[in-house]
Each structure stands twice: as structure tokens, then as C-alpha cells.
Design an enzyme around this catalytic site. Structure first.
Site, PDB file in Angstrom:
ATOM      1  N   ASN A   1      55.968  14.239  29.393  1.00 63.71           N
ATOM      2  CA  ASN A   1      57.115  13.718  28.907  1.00 63.71           C
ATOM      3  C   ASN A   1      56.517  12.496  28.264  1.00 63.71           C
ATOM      4  O   ASN A   1      56.475  11.819  29.216  1.00 63.71           O
ATOM      5  CB  ASN A   1      58.927  13.897  30.337  1.00 63.71           C
ATOM      6  CG  ASN A   1      59.387  12.875  29.453  1.00 63.71           C
ATOM      7  OD1 ASN A   1      59.856  12.219  28.020  1.00 63.71           O
ATOM      8  ND2 ASN A   1      60.295  12.426  30.572  1.00 63.71           N
TER       9      ASN A   1
ATOM     10  N   LYS B   1      57.820  10.011  27.175  1.00 59.06           N
ATOM     11  CA  LYS B   1      59.131   9.099  27.035  1.00 59.06           C
ATOM     12  C   LYS B   1      59.119   7.533  25.858  1.00 59.06           C
ATOM     13  O   LYS B   1      58.263   8.365  24.616  1.00 59.06           O
ATOM     14  CB  LYS B   1      59.231   7.854  28.508  1.00 59.06           C
ATOM     15  CG  LYS B   1      59.432   9.641  29.416  1.00 59.06           C
ATOM     16  CD  LYS B   1      60.188   8.464  30.968  1.00 59.06           C
ATOM     17  CE  LYS B   1      59.276   9.126  32.303  1.00 59.06           C
ATOM     18  NZ  LYS B   1      60.367   8.585  33.635  1.00 59.06           N
TER      19      LYS B   1
ATOM     20  N   HIS C   1      67.598  14.851  31.136  1.00 60.83           N
ATOM     21  CA  HIS C   1      66.620  14.591  32.400  1.00 60.83           C
ATOM     22  C   HIS C   1      67.450  12.887  32.746  1.00 60.83           C
ATOM     23  O   HIS C   1      68.456  12.558  31.696  1.00 60.83           O
ATOM     24  CB  HIS C   1      66.036  13.817  30.730  1.00 60.83           C
ATOM     25  CG  HIS C   1      64.656  13.309  31.874  1.00 60.83           C
ATOM     26  ND1 HIS C   1      64.779  11.299  31.859  1.00 60.83           N
ATOM     27  CD2 HIS C   1      63.530  13.646  31.963  1.00 60.83           C
ATOM     28  CE1 HIS C   1      63.685  11.415  33.469  1.00 60.83           C
ATOM     29  NE2 HIS C   1      62.524  11.833  32.723  1.00 60.83           N
TER      30      HIS C   1
ATOM     31  N   GLY D   1      58.994   8.591  38.281  1.00 61.30           N
ATOM     32  CA  GLY D   1      58.466   7.080  37.728  1.00 61.30           C
ATOM     33  C   GLY D   1      58.516   5.790  39.018  1.00 61.30           C
ATOM     34  O   GLY D   1      58.319   4.993  38.977  1.00 61.30           O
TER      35      GLY D   1
ATOM     36  N   SER E   1      56.718  11.921  39.806  1.00 60.22           N
ATOM     37  CA  SER E   1      54.964  11.098  40.396  1.00 60.22           C
ATOM     38  C   SER E   1      54.370  12.435  40.413  1.00 60.22           C
ATOM     39  O   SER E   1      53.861  11.726  41.705  1.00 60.22           O
ATOM     40  CB  SER E   1      56.091   9.884  41.609  1.00 60.22           C
ATOM     41  OG  SER E   1      56.532   8.958  41.038  1.00 60.22           O
TER      42      SER E   1
END
Ligand code: PEP
Length: 261
Positions: free
Chosen positions: A13, A15, A97, A175, A214
Site C-alpha cells: 500500500n 498510500k 483501511h 506506520g 509495520s
């Protein structure tokens, strides 16, 4: 619990990162290294990159997904992208998400409507679910997962093989560099598998359950060694060719080991 051998998948992803030019370079590098992988590999670039990345990936084994879509096909929804528009370009769409739920305020109800719309246009849906840190501390993780799953899936008429992927993503691990321990991730993925069996019946055994939060080259192997974790949804590390490649290699090793069991 049904016996499960779903597809293994590592999805990146991106983002809201990379210029279009940098995104296309990243896609080219990933294609060069990962085409023909023993697991499914997928990239989810920003909307602006999708057509270009589709052209870069054409004829390869890599899948392409969008990070979101709206719940209607067309109309006065300024700034939104519909599943009808995506269906010609992408294989998949990510819905639910945590950044859509918690930063952009999407409700369970809206996510459920998006899921129905995406399926109507033949997109495979990667549905993300997960608890916040306070929900974990209050010991409501499983109740939150149940609510998110039930609300997202109850309006779907029927799910067939290859139409749905689940991603367990604890919000506190996204994250933040704080990965769930393999035992924590496995515990929730087992719960998801059990609920999917109840909600979907037989087809549930073909639905991969990914872990996200992560994931790095250093922790991927241990996560993939858990029997109910069938891959990963990767954010930050998916922007680095070496790190993402190492995560895919770890998934390949785990898949080969699982097949020998
Ligand atoms: C994500 O965006 O879904 C994600 C898991 O991000 P990260 O890997 O950076 O935690």
C-alpha cells in the site's frame, strides 16, 4: 475450522506517496525482481498512478489494486472515484483501511456499501479490519473485529473463490514501527478465520487473511510462520524495493514450508 490453503499474498500500500514518475520507476523495479514469484504480489499506488502502473505491469504476474473507491457508480460526488472507473484498470480495491476509518471518518455502513459496489464491478476486495490501541487496552479487540466483519460482509449476496481478502491491521501498529507480536497477530487472525467460516461458509477457506502493521524485512518471516497468517499488507516498507522484495521472499519460503507439511 475449515482446512485452509488460500493464496499467499504480499500487497504494498503506497498510500499518498511518490510522484507519478517515481511510482512508475518503483513499479518497473518491482516487476523486474518479482514477476513470477511463488506468491501473489500486488501494488496499490495512488489513483493518479494506476493507468501508468497498469501499463508497466501488463503481462507480468503482479496484481494491481486501488487504495479506495466510492460506493456509487457515477454522479455528483466531487473528487471520488467509482468502482466502475477502476474495473477496467485494476484487479483489486482496498476498503476499510484504518486511515479511511479513523483519519477520513468512514463508517462501517459506508464501507459495507463500497464493498457491495466494488463486487458489483468484479473487483476483488481487500477488506481491512483492526482495533485501536484503546480498544485493545479495554479488551474489546475481538468485539471490534466482529462488528467490522459482520457489517462489511452481511450485505454481500454471495462470495466466491478469489473475490475477497481480509487484512488484520491493528491501528496501533500501522506506520508506528510497533508490530504486533506473531502471537498477538495469530490470535486475531484465528478469530477472523473462525468468523469468516461462520459468515461465509465453505468459501471462507479460500479467503487469505493478511497481517498488516509495520511489517519489515526483519519481522516478516516470523509473522509468516504463523499458520493463520497468509501474507501481509505492507505500507512503509512497500516503497523500498529491497525491503519489499525481502518480505516477498520470506512469504515464498513460508509458503514452500507450509506446502511440505
Ligand atoms: C498499511 O498502510 O496498511 C500499513 C500496514 O502500513 P505500515 O506497514 O507502514 O505500518
Amino acid at each position: 475450522m475449515s482446512s485452509r490453503r488460500p493464496t499467499r499474498l504480499v500487497a504494498g500500500n503506497w498510500k499518498m506517496n511518490t510522484s507519478v514518475a517515481d511510482g512508475l520507476d518503483l513499479a518497473r523495479a518491482l516487476r523486474a525482481g518479482l514477476d513470477g514469484s511463488g506468491v501473489e504480489v500486488e501494488v496499490l499506488p495512488p489513483f493518479t498512478h494506476l493507468v501508468g502502473v497498469r501499463d508497466v505491469l501488463r503481462g507480468s504476474s503482479l496484481r494491481l489494486g486501488a487504495q479506495n473507491c466510492y460506493a456509487e457508480d457515477k454522479g455528483a460526488f466531487t473528487g471520488e472515484i467509482s468502482p466502475l472507473m477502476l474495473a477496467d484498470i485494476c484487479d483489486d480495491v482496498l476498503l476499510g483501511h484504518s486511515e479511511r476509518r479513523h483519519v477520513l471518518g468512514e463508517s462501517d455502513e459506508l464501507i459495507a456499501r463500497k464493498l457491495v459496489a466494488a463486487r458489483r464491478h468484479g473487483l476483488r476486495v481487500i477488506l481491512a479490519v483492526g482495533e485501536t490501541e484503546s480498544e485493545r487496552l479495554e479488551d474489546t479487540t475481538m468485539a471490534v473485529i466482529d462488528r467490522q466483519l459482520r457489517s462489511a460482509l452481511e450485505k454481500l449476496d454471495e462470495v466466491s473463490d478469489g473475490e475477497l481478502v481480509l487484512a488484520y491491521e491493528p491501528v496501533w501498529a500501522i506506520g508506528t514501527g510497533r508490530t504486533a507480536t506473531p502471537a498477538q497477530a495469530e490470535e486475531v487472525c484465528v478469530h477472523i478465520v473462525t468468523r469468516l467460516d461462520q459468515l461465509l461458509g465453505e468459501v471462507a477457506s479460500s479467503v487469505p487473511v493478511l497481517y498488516g502493521g509495520s511489517v519489515t524485512a526483519d519481522n516478516a518471516a516470523e509473522l509468516f510462520g504463523q499458520p493463520h497468517i497468509h501474507g501481509a499488507l505492507v505500507g512503509g516498507a512497500s516503497l523500498k524495493v529491497d525491503a519489499f522484495t525481502a518480505i516477498v521472499r520470506a512469504a515464498e519460503v513460508a509458503t514452500a514450508a507450509a506446502e511440505q507439511r
